[in-house]
Design a protein around this motif. Structure first.
Motif, PDB file in Angstrom:
ATOM      1  N   SER A   1      27.645  -2.338 -24.628  1.00  0.00           N
ATOM      2  CA  SER A   1      26.364  -2.145 -25.305  1.00  0.00           C
ATOM      3  C   SER A   1      25.271  -1.645 -24.355  1.00  0.00           C
ATOM      4  O   SER A   1      24.168  -1.327 -24.795  1.00  0.00           O
ATOM      5  N   LEU A   2      25.575  -1.549 -23.076  1.00  0.00           N
ATOM      6  CA  LEU A   2      24.613  -1.090 -22.079  1.00  0.00           C
ATOM      7  C   LEU A   2      24.379   0.410 -22.236  1.00  0.00           C
ATOM      8  O   LEU A   2      25.325   1.183 -22.375  1.00  0.00           O
ATOM      9  N   SER A   3      23.129   0.803 -22.224  1.00  0.00           N
ATOM     10  CA  SER A   3      22.784   2.229 -22.287  1.00  0.00           C
ATOM     11  C   SER A   3      21.972   2.594 -21.051  1.00  0.00           C
ATOM     12  O   SER A   3      21.462   1.718 -20.345  1.00  0.00           O
ATOM     13  N   ARG A   4      21.856   3.893 -20.819  1.00  0.00           N
ATOM     14  CA  ARG A   4      21.017   4.330 -19.692  1.00  0.00           C
ATOM     15  C   ARG A   4      19.571   3.879 -19.905  1.00  0.00           C
ATOM     16  O   ARG A   4      18.885   3.505 -18.955  1.00  0.00           O
ATOM     17  N   THR A   5      19.120   3.907 -21.147  1.00  0.00           N
ATOM     18  CA  THR A   5      17.760   3.463 -21.455  1.00  0.00           C
ATOM     19  C   THR A   5      17.576   1.995 -21.089  1.00  0.00           C
ATOM     20  O   THR A   5      16.553   1.618 -20.506  1.00  0.00           O
ATOM     21  N   THR A   6      18.577   1.175 -21.395  1.00  0.00           N
ATOM     22  CA  THR A   6      18.514  -0.244 -21.033  1.00  0.00           C
ATOM     23  C   THR A   6      18.431  -0.412 -19.529  1.00  0.00           C
ATOM     24  O   THR A   6      17.663  -1.238 -19.028  1.00  0.00           O
ATOM     25  N   VAL A   7      19.206   0.382 -18.788  1.00  0.00           N
ATOM     26  CA  VAL A   7      19.166   0.307 -17.331  1.00  0.00           C
ATOM     27  C   VAL A   7      17.767   0.662 -16.825  1.00  0.00           C
ATOM     28  O   VAL A   7      17.167  -0.077 -16.043  1.00  0.00           O
ATOM     29  N   TYR A   8      17.235   1.790 -17.276  1.00  0.00           N
ATOM     30  CA  TYR A   8      15.899   2.212 -16.828  1.00  0.00           C
ATOM     31  C   TYR A   8      14.827   1.190 -17.215  1.00  0.00           C
ATOM     32  O   TYR A   8      13.967   0.850 -16.396  1.00  0.00           O
ATOM     33  N   ASN A   9      14.867   0.697 -18.453  1.00  0.00           N
ATOM     34  CA  ASN A   9      13.875  -0.286 -18.882  1.00  0.00           C
ATOM     35  C   ASN A   9      14.004  -1.592 -18.102  1.00  0.00           C
ATOM     36  O   ASN A   9      12.994  -2.195 -17.714  1.00  0.00           O
ATOM     37  N   SER A  10      15.229  -2.020 -17.852  1.00  0.00           N
ATOM     38  CA  SER A  10      15.443  -3.252 -17.079  1.00  0.00           C
ATOM     39  C   SER A  10      14.957  -3.088 -15.647  1.00  0.00           C
ATOM     40  O   SER A  10      14.343  -4.009 -15.083  1.00  0.00           O
ATOM     41  N   LEU A  11      15.224  -1.940 -15.061  1.00  0.00           N
ATOM     42  CA  LEU A  11      14.746  -1.696 -13.697  1.00  0.00           C
ATOM     43  C   LEU A  11      13.228  -1.736 -13.638  1.00  0.00           C
ATOM     44  O   LEU A  11      12.654  -2.280 -12.679  1.00  0.00           O
ATOM     45  N   ARG A  12      12.563  -1.197 -14.656  1.00  0.00           N
ATOM     46  CA  ARG A  12      11.094  -1.228 -14.692  1.00  0.00           C
ATOM     47  C   ARG A  12      10.601  -2.666 -14.776  1.00  0.00           C
ATOM     48  O   ARG A  12       9.687  -3.069 -14.055  1.00  0.00           O
ATOM     49  N   VAL A  13      11.207  -3.473 -15.644  1.00  0.00           N
ATOM     50  CA  VAL A  13      10.811  -4.881 -15.793  1.00  0.00           C
ATOM     51  C   VAL A  13      11.035  -5.629 -14.481  1.00  0.00           C
ATOM     52  O   VAL A  13      10.161  -6.381 -14.022  1.00  0.00           O
ATOM     53  N   LEU A  14      12.187  -5.413 -13.859  1.00  0.00           N
ATOM     54  CA  LEU A  14      12.495  -6.096 -12.599  1.00  0.00           C
ATOM     55  C   LEU A  14      11.562  -5.654 -11.480  1.00  0.00           C
ATOM     56  O   LEU A  14      11.132  -6.473 -10.654  1.00  0.00           O
ATOM     57  N   ALA A  15      11.213  -4.377 -11.453  1.00  0.00           N
ATOM     58  CA  ALA A  15      10.281  -3.873 -10.435  1.00  0.00           C
ATOM     59  C   ALA A  15       8.881  -4.431 -10.670  1.00  0.00           C
ATOM     60  O   ALA A  15       8.205  -4.853  -9.719  1.00  0.00           O
ATOM     61  N   ASP A  16       8.431  -4.430 -11.923  1.00  0.00           N
ATOM     62  CA  ASP A  16       7.101  -4.971 -12.234  1.00  0.00           C
ATOM     63  C   ASP A  16       6.984  -6.447 -11.864  1.00  0.00           C
ATOM     64  O   ASP A  16       5.914  -6.910 -11.503  1.00  0.00           O
ATOM     65  N   ALA A  17       8.108  -7.174 -11.923  1.00  0.00           N
ATOM     66  CA  ALA A  17       8.118  -8.600 -11.582  1.00  0.00           C
ATOM     67  C   ALA A  17       8.297  -8.828 -10.085  1.00  0.00           C
ATOM     68  O   ALA A  17       8.268  -9.963  -9.613  1.00  0.00           O
ATOM     69  N   GLY A  18       8.517  -7.750  -9.326  1.00  0.00           N
ATOM     70  CA  GLY A  18       8.685  -7.878  -7.884  1.00  0.00           C
ATOM     71  C   GLY A  18      10.089  -8.273  -7.452  1.00  0.00           C
ATOM     72  O   GLY A  18      10.288  -8.665  -6.307  1.00  0.00           O
TER      73      GLY A  18
END
Length: 78
Positions: A55-72
């Motif tokens: 169920s993983l998509s490239r969009t999920t990867v990019y969005n998750s990376l943004r969330v993880l980066a924003d959280a430090g």
């Protein structure tokens, strides 16, 4: 000396502390990054995890990376 492996439970704890909801995909992405010596690209992360997480998509990867980066929890390299 063996390489340190960061467990999913430790990553989940770190995500909670950072205020990030630890979804299965986010844990998998953070684990993939945390347990590598090199800095993977989003496409590299997707390519390595897509088979295990259909169920993983490239969009999920990019969005998750943004969330993880924003959280430090991760840093974006340009």
């Amino acid at each position: 000396m063996d390489d340190l492996i960061i467990t999913d439970s430790k990553l989940t704890e770190l995500m909670h502390e950072a205020g990030v909801r630890p979804s299965v995909q986010r844990i998998a992405i953070l684990s993939f990054i945390a347990n590598r010596k090199s800095h993977p690209t989003a496409d590299n992360i997707y390519g390595n995890l897509a088979e295990k997480y259909p169920s993983l998509s490239r969009t999920t990867v990019y969005n998750s990376l943004r969330v993880l980066a924003d959280a430090g929890l991760v840093r974006e390299l340009e």
